[in-house]
Scaffold this active site. Structure first.
Site, PDB file in Angstrom:
ATOM      1  N   TYR A 158       0.839  -1.201   0.000  1.00  0.00           N
ATOM      2  CA  TYR A 158       0.000   0.000   0.000  1.00  0.00           C
ATOM      3  C   TYR A 158       0.876   1.255   0.000  1.00  0.00           C
ATOM      4  O   TYR A 158       0.675   2.178  -0.794  1.00  0.00           O
ATOM      5  CB  TYR A 158      -0.918  -0.020   1.225  1.00  0.00           C
ATOM      6  CG  TYR A 158      -1.890   1.130   1.290  1.00  0.00           C
ATOM      7  CD1 TYR A 158      -3.093   1.089   0.580  1.00  0.00           C
ATOM      8  CD2 TYR A 158      -1.624   2.261   2.067  1.00  0.00           C
ATOM      9  CE1 TYR A 158      -3.990   2.145   0.636  1.00  0.00           C
ATOM     10  CE2 TYR A 158      -2.518   3.308   2.135  1.00  0.00           C
ATOM     11  CZ  TYR A 158      -3.702   3.256   1.420  1.00  0.00           C
ATOM     12  OH  TYR A 158      -4.590   4.307   1.484  1.00  0.00           O
ATOM     13  N   LYS A 162       1.272   4.170  -3.012  1.00  0.00           N
ATOM     14  CA  LYS A 162       0.941   5.591  -2.814  1.00  0.00           C
ATOM     15  C   LYS A 162       2.159   6.483  -3.105  1.00  0.00           C
ATOM     16  O   LYS A 162       2.009   7.605  -3.581  1.00  0.00           O
ATOM     17  CB  LYS A 162       0.421   5.810  -1.386  1.00  0.00           C
ATOM     18  CG  LYS A 162      -0.913   5.099  -1.115  1.00  0.00           C
ATOM     19  CD  LYS A 162      -1.988   5.533  -2.082  1.00  0.00           C
ATOM     20  CE  LYS A 162      -3.350   4.958  -1.745  1.00  0.00           C
ATOM     21  NZ  LYS A 162      -4.396   5.381  -2.686  1.00  0.00           N
TER      22      LYS A 162
HETATM   23  P1  NAD Z   1     -13.446   2.980   0.816  1.00  0.00           P
HETATM   24  O1  NAD Z   1     -13.060   1.559   0.972  1.00  0.00           O
HETATM   25  O2  NAD Z   1     -14.457   3.566   1.734  1.00  0.00           O
HETATM   26  O3  NAD Z   1     -13.896   3.254  -0.704  1.00  0.00           O
HETATM   27  C1  NAD Z   1     -13.128   2.795  -1.784  1.00  0.00           C
HETATM   28  C2  NAD Z   1     -14.037   2.588  -2.991  1.00  0.00           C
HETATM   29  O4  NAD Z   1     -13.239   2.151  -4.103  1.00  0.00           O
HETATM   30  C3  NAD Z   1     -15.106   1.497  -2.769  1.00  0.00           C
HETATM   31  O5  NAD Z   1     -16.363   2.001  -3.171  1.00  0.00           O
HETATM   32  C4  NAD Z   1     -14.652   0.352  -3.651  1.00  0.00           C
HETATM   33  O6  NAD Z   1     -15.727  -0.433  -4.172  1.00  0.00           O
HETATM   34  C5  NAD Z   1     -13.915   1.094  -4.766  1.00  0.00           C
HETATM   35  N1  NAD Z   1     -12.958   0.240  -5.463  1.00  0.00           N
HETATM   36  C6  NAD Z   1     -12.095  -0.660  -4.932  1.00  0.00           C
HETATM   37  N2  NAD Z   1     -11.398  -1.271  -5.886  1.00  0.00           N
HETATM   38  C7  NAD Z   1     -11.810  -0.760  -7.067  1.00  0.00           C
HETATM   39  C8  NAD Z   1     -11.462  -1.004  -8.417  1.00  0.00           C
HETATM   40  N3  NAD Z   1     -10.544  -1.919  -8.746  1.00  0.00           N
HETATM   41  N4  NAD Z   1     -12.094  -0.290  -9.385  1.00  0.00           N
HETATM   42  C9  NAD Z   1     -13.042   0.620  -9.066  1.00  0.00           C
HETATM   43  N5  NAD Z   1     -13.423   0.886  -7.798  1.00  0.00           N
HETATM   44  C10 NAD Z   1     -12.817   0.194  -6.802  1.00  0.00           C
HETATM   45  O7  NAD Z   1     -12.078   3.792   0.900  1.00  0.00           O
HETATM   46  P2  NAD Z   1     -11.741   5.346   1.211  1.00  0.00           P
HETATM   47  O8  NAD Z   1     -11.244   5.428   2.600  1.00  0.00           O
HETATM   48  O9  NAD Z   1     -12.817   6.250   0.763  1.00  0.00           O
HETATM   49  O10 NAD Z   1     -10.454   5.483   0.265  1.00  0.00           O
HETATM   50  C11 NAD Z   1     -10.485   6.162  -0.953  1.00  0.00           C
HETATM   51  C12 NAD Z   1      -9.055   6.455  -1.349  1.00  0.00           C
HETATM   52  O11 NAD Z   1      -8.423   7.178  -0.301  1.00  0.00           O
HETATM   53  C13 NAD Z   1      -8.206   5.215  -1.596  1.00  0.00           C
HETATM   54  O12 NAD Z   1      -7.329   5.444  -2.680  1.00  0.00           O
HETATM   55  C14 NAD Z   1      -7.416   5.097  -0.308  1.00  0.00           C
HETATM   56  O13 NAD Z   1      -6.210   4.406  -0.485  1.00  0.00           O
HETATM   57  C15 NAD Z   1      -7.196   6.556   0.027  1.00  0.00           C
HETATM   58  N6  NAD Z   1      -6.886   6.845   1.424  1.00  0.00           N
HETATM   59  C16 NAD Z   1      -7.696   6.437   2.437  1.00  0.00           C
HETATM   60  C17 NAD Z   1      -7.340   6.730   3.749  1.00  0.00           C
HETATM   61  C18 NAD Z   1      -8.167   6.257   4.904  1.00  0.00           C
HETATM   62  O14 NAD Z   1      -7.731   6.340   6.053  1.00  0.00           O
HETATM   63  N7  NAD Z   1      -9.373   5.772   4.686  1.00  0.00           N
HETATM   64  C19 NAD Z   1      -6.186   7.458   4.025  1.00  0.00           C
HETATM   65  C20 NAD Z   1      -5.386   7.883   2.979  1.00  0.00           C
HETATM   66  C21 NAD Z   1      -5.747   7.566   1.677  1.00  0.00           C
END
Ligand code: NAD
Length: 258
Positions: A158, A162
């Site tokens: 991961y 990133k």
């Molecule tokens: P989440 O799991 O709530 O939502 C992610 C969404 O992406 C889901 O709806 C899922 O179905 C969709 N998804 C997964 N794989 C996919 C694919 N191959 N094609 C299309 N859609 C797909 O996650 P979130 O927390 O909203 O995260 C969104 C972004 O933010 C991600 O890139 C994550 O890495 C990043 N992020 C999250 C956090 C955190 O703490 N939650 C922190 C930093 C970065």
């Protein structure tokens, strides 16, 4: 005036978390939104919610790790709404088996890279020509605070994915700066979304992360959506190639106060 009036935005990962809140906010601010997710029912739910609130949206299923799906989602945005101005490459995964280099399998590494990094590459590969056809636009790539820090809880695939998003964003920003195409990375801190809460699945793991956050709480997806709106709109017109941290101060802290 709404800050995304007459703009067309494509948002990936709209079934949940940051993507869902951003799609809702972008539509509220006047954009027509193509709601994309691998989970079609979830994408439709978000699109219906936008329509129910008087906004314009359509849903499209795409796996961002598949080139043809990404090509088709961009084509769908142009076909449905006539152009594309904002591309939010946000979909991402955090695999429960991600760990140290010794205990992370090749399959976990590949899947994570395919969705989190290759997915962003495909979004840019097919999105940039569409933005050019529209006379320019804004790309936002979701990275993470973990690309800036070694984390207390190991997740090498991961974190590396990133870091790749930051490098890709920087290079594309430079390449396309004279074409009125801005490319910025958004780096959220730890959020109270499904993605992280599934990973930090015990109170002990959550507390281990919380002690590092000066604000003493997890962020909300809605707070990241506000930052995405800023990067999507003309309010950020002099920003490109940036690593926009919205992280409760976690990357600023060496030791956090009790
Ligand atoms: P989440 O799991 O709530 O939502 C992610 C969404 O992406 C889901 O709806 C899922 O179905 C969709 N998804 C997964 N794989 C996919 C694919 N191959 N094609 C299309 N859609 C797909 O996650 P979130 O927390 O909203 O995260 C969104 C972004 O933010 C991600 O890139 C994550 O890495 C990043 N992020 C999250 C956090 C955190 O703490 N939650 C922190 C930093 C970065």
């Amino acid at each position: 005036m709404a800050s995304l009036k007459d703009r067309v935005a494509l948002v990936t990962g709209v079934a949940s978390g940051i993507g869902r809140e951003s799609a809702l906010l972008f539509a509220q601010e006047g954009a027509s939104v193509l709601c994309v997710d691998i989970d079609m029912a979830g994408a439709e739910k978000t699109a219906h919610e936008i329509a129910g609130a008087g906004g314009k949206a359509a849903a499209q299923r795409a796996d961002v790790a598949v080139a043809s799906d990404c090509e088709q989602m961009v084509a769908a945005a142009e076909r449905r709404f006539g152009k594309l101005n904002v591309m939010f490459n946000n979909a991402g995964i955090m695999h429960s088996d991600d760990g140290t280099s010794e205990d992370t399998s090749e399959a976990t590494w590949d899947l994570t890279m395919n969705v989190n990094l290759k997915g962003v590459f495909f979004g840019c590969k097919y999105g940039i020509p569409a933005l050019r056809r529209a006379g320019g636009g804004s790309i936002i790539n979701t990275a993470s605070f973990v690309a800036h820090l070694g984390a207390a809880t190991p997740q090498v695939a991961y974190t590396a994915s990133k870091g790749g998003v930051l490098a890709l964003t920087r290079e594309l920003a430079v390449i396309h700066a004279r074409e009125n195409i801005r490319v910025n990375a958004l780096c959220p801190g730890p959020l109270r979304t499904e993605l992280l809460m599934k990973f930090l699945d015990t109170e002990q793991k959550r507390q281990r992360r919380l002690v590092h956050i000066p604000m003493g709480r997890f962020g909300e997806a809605k707070e990241i959506a506000q930052a995405a709106l800023f990067l999507a709109s003309d309010a950020s017109s002099y920003m490109t190639g940036s690593e926009f941290l919205v992280d409760g101060g976690i990357t600023a802290a060496y030791v956090t106060p009790e």
